[in-house]
Design an enzyme around this catalytic site. Sequence first.
Site, PDB file in Angstrom:
ATOM      1  CE  LYS A 170      -3.602   2.479   2.663  1.00 14.96           C
ATOM      2  NZ  LYS A 170      -4.341   2.310   3.937  1.00 14.96           N
ATOM      3  N   GLY A 181      -4.805  -1.553   5.172  1.00 16.27           N
ATOM      4  CA  GLY A 181      -3.867  -2.758   4.578  1.00 16.27           C
ATOM      5  C   GLY A 181      -4.663  -4.329   4.965  1.00 16.27           C
ATOM      6  NE  ARG A 182      -6.428  -3.600  11.088  1.00 15.92           N
ATOM      7  CZ  ARG A 182      -5.882  -2.545  11.173  1.00 15.92           C
ATOM      8  NH1 ARG A 182      -4.593  -2.531  10.419  1.00 15.92           N
ATOM      9  NH2 ARG A 182      -6.077  -1.503  11.834  1.00 15.92           N
ATOM     10  CD  GLU A 185      -1.885  -4.479  11.464  1.00 16.40           C
ATOM     11  OE1 GLU A 185      -0.522  -4.707  11.504  1.00 16.40           O
ATOM     12  OE2 GLU A 185      -2.586  -4.157  10.348  1.00 16.40           O
ATOM     13  CG  HIS A 223      -5.125 -35.986  17.067  1.00 13.64           C
ATOM     14  ND1 HIS A 223      -5.292 -37.365  17.651  1.00 13.64           N
ATOM     15  CD2 HIS A 223      -6.289 -35.739  16.096  1.00 13.64           C
ATOM     16  CE1 HIS A 223      -6.698 -37.725  16.896  1.00 13.64           C
ATOM     17  NE2 HIS A 223      -6.959 -37.043  15.948  1.00 13.64           N
ATOM     18  CE  LYS A 234       5.573  -1.192   9.990  1.00 20.60           C
ATOM     19  NZ  LYS A 234       4.524  -0.451   9.077  1.00 20.60           N
ATOM     20  CD  GLU A 284       9.194  -5.848   7.137  1.00 17.34           C
ATOM     21  OE1 GLU A 284       9.037  -4.968   6.644  1.00 17.34           O
ATOM     22  OE2 GLU A 284       9.080  -6.067   8.192  1.00 17.34           O
TER      23      GLU A 284
HETATM   24  O1  F6P Z   1       2.590  -3.975   9.855  1.00 18.28           O
HETATM   25  C1  F6P Z   1       1.814  -2.662   9.664  1.00 18.28           C
HETATM   26  C2  F6P Z   1       1.407  -2.741   8.152  1.00 18.28           C
HETATM   27  O2  F6P Z   1       1.198  -1.316   7.919  1.00 18.28           O
HETATM   28  C3  F6P Z   1       0.162  -3.615   7.959  1.00 18.28           C
HETATM   29  O3  F6P Z   1      -1.006  -2.828   8.613  1.00 18.28           O
HETATM   30  C4  F6P Z   1       0.113  -3.614   6.580  1.00 18.28           C
HETATM   31  O4  F6P Z   1      -0.924  -4.619   6.062  1.00 18.28           O
HETATM   32  C5  F6P Z   1       1.623  -4.092   6.370  1.00 18.28           C
HETATM   33  O5  F6P Z   1       2.218  -3.296   7.214  1.00 18.28           O
HETATM   34  C6  F6P Z   1       2.297  -3.694   5.088  1.00 18.28           C
HETATM   35  O6  F6P Z   1       2.076  -2.519   4.572  1.00 18.28           O
HETATM   36  P1  F6P Z   1       2.177  -2.297   3.208  1.00 18.28           P
HETATM   37  O7  F6P Z   1       1.160  -2.611   2.304  1.00 18.28           O
HETATM   38  O8  F6P Z   1       2.099  -0.556   2.979  1.00 18.28           O
HETATM   39  O9  F6P Z   1       3.394  -2.394   2.875  1.00 18.28           O
END
Ligand code: F6P
Length: 541
Positions: free
Chosen positions: A205, A267-268, A353, A384, A504, A211
């Site tokens: 987003k 995002g979620r 979240e 199990h 972060k 990452e």
């Molecule tokens: O970990 C926080 C967060 O902002 C989430 O809410 C989001 O889904 C994820 O990181 C990834 O963010 P982006 O889509 O901006 O890379």
Amino acid sequence: MDITRTAEWQALAEHHRAIEDQTLRTLFAEDPERAARMTGRVGDLLVDYSKHRVTDETLRLLVALAARAGLRERIDAMFRGEHVNTTEDRAVLHVALRMPADEDLVVDGQHVVRDVHEVLGRMRSFADRVRSGEWRGHTGRPIRAVVNIGIGGSDLGPAMAYTALRDHTDRELTVRFVSNIDPTDFAEATRDLDPAETLFVVSSKTFTTLETLTNAAVARDWLLRGLGVDDAAVARHFVAVSTNTDAVRDFGIDPENMFGFWDWVGGRYSMTSAIGLSLMVAIGPEAYDELLAGCHAVDEHLRTAPLEANVPVLLGLLNVWYRNFFGAQSHAVLPYSQYLSRLPAYLQQLTMESNGKSVRADGEPVPTATGEVYWGEPGTNGQHAFHQLLHQGTTLIPADFIGFGEPAHDIGEMHDLLMANMFAQAAALAFGRTAEEVAADGTPPSVVPHKVMPGNRPSSMILAPRLTPGVLGQLIALYEHVVLTQGVIWQIDSFDQWGVELGKVMARELAPALTGAEPVAVDQDGSTAALVAEYRRMRGR
Ligand code: F6P
């Protein structure tokens, strides 16, 4: 307003004291109509909530609490595009992502539904071109592998849905998901792929997430090294999904190859935005449309059904009942479908979240407990492993059972046995086994107490005819609106996530000390400084 000081909350507290010792055995014995009355339907989902520790009066009081918290007004405000995400001053419009093209919604000057369908149209044509082999890689070969690079909401939704709908995917196409900054993730996902036939979908987003950008840069190197060419190949092997055109361009992806969405998609809550692109490529545009239609059916139910017959609202209120009045700390999700193995992980982000907050939207401390820990595993594996604690442990853990009438693969009696286990688990949790019943089996007296099953352990049963794209969409929207309901009762902002930011920032600050580029900061805490020193020794730095 402090919700816990309202007459509605106090009435529930008093009611809880009155009925907390009532057993599901008694409730069922005294009321043969209970299961029929406490079963709701939304879309293709049958939701039986009769095995909850509630009476009709409990449900009436919970609905009254929802009314007092202004749930109906909040739902309406969300659908109108008001800025219900107050701390970020944004609308919350994931429901608009699944509205039919002929709906008209203008928010903050944007023709929301028109824009959504414009992107959907581009996604469809892209997905068709990849699936048909028309989209060619740099060397002219068709694409055979699609790798989604993203994390959190830019990974969990499509990854979960891809696994869930594996049976609906094009088996000729390899689809993988890379999320972790652990280099293992990328290495394993690409080790057997041919760069000439691989397409990366970089999903972020913000397009600033460490990452994702790191993995995307590694992917670009992997591709260019593999093909032995220069940046010109990027255009045929990278597309982006983002709200941030500038950052996409800076990364080297042509905005022509970008699929956009908007800041009013959290995002979620983004899996039905362009974030679903890799899923659409995997299952095809038609199946993807069915998924959207499934979400929309539940959105419409949320918007129009009265609170007392509104299935996601009732499930959300039941969660409040256990969290705030019984002190339940966690919630188990038990899909009796191997295809739904990633659903608990997806729901962890969606629920935790969203509702893992201790400050209300107005900045005041929340006066009561909020978000539960969500967790789970597919049945029967969980039986199990951890069901022992569900049955006989000292902690009350409400559970959701999710099962299907028709299996994707009907092999002998396997599906019947799977479903027999699901129904039996819910019944055993609810009704248990008394000492007398255990003793009647001839169990030695010394063992009887160990075999007693206390029962009275609540669960919902969600049953659908079959796991189709539409049904998956219904499940996704159902849980989204459960989360909304709880957040409104707790008066928190379920759509921000400030709590993930500090970690972060600290990781970015700490990284140079790990690589040896900088010494450990003098004001670093003793524990972290010692761990970094040890790590550097391990790395020979
Ligand atoms: O970990 C926080 C967060 O902002 C989430 O809410 C989001 O889904 C994820 O990181 C990834 O963010 P982006 O889509 O901006 O890379």
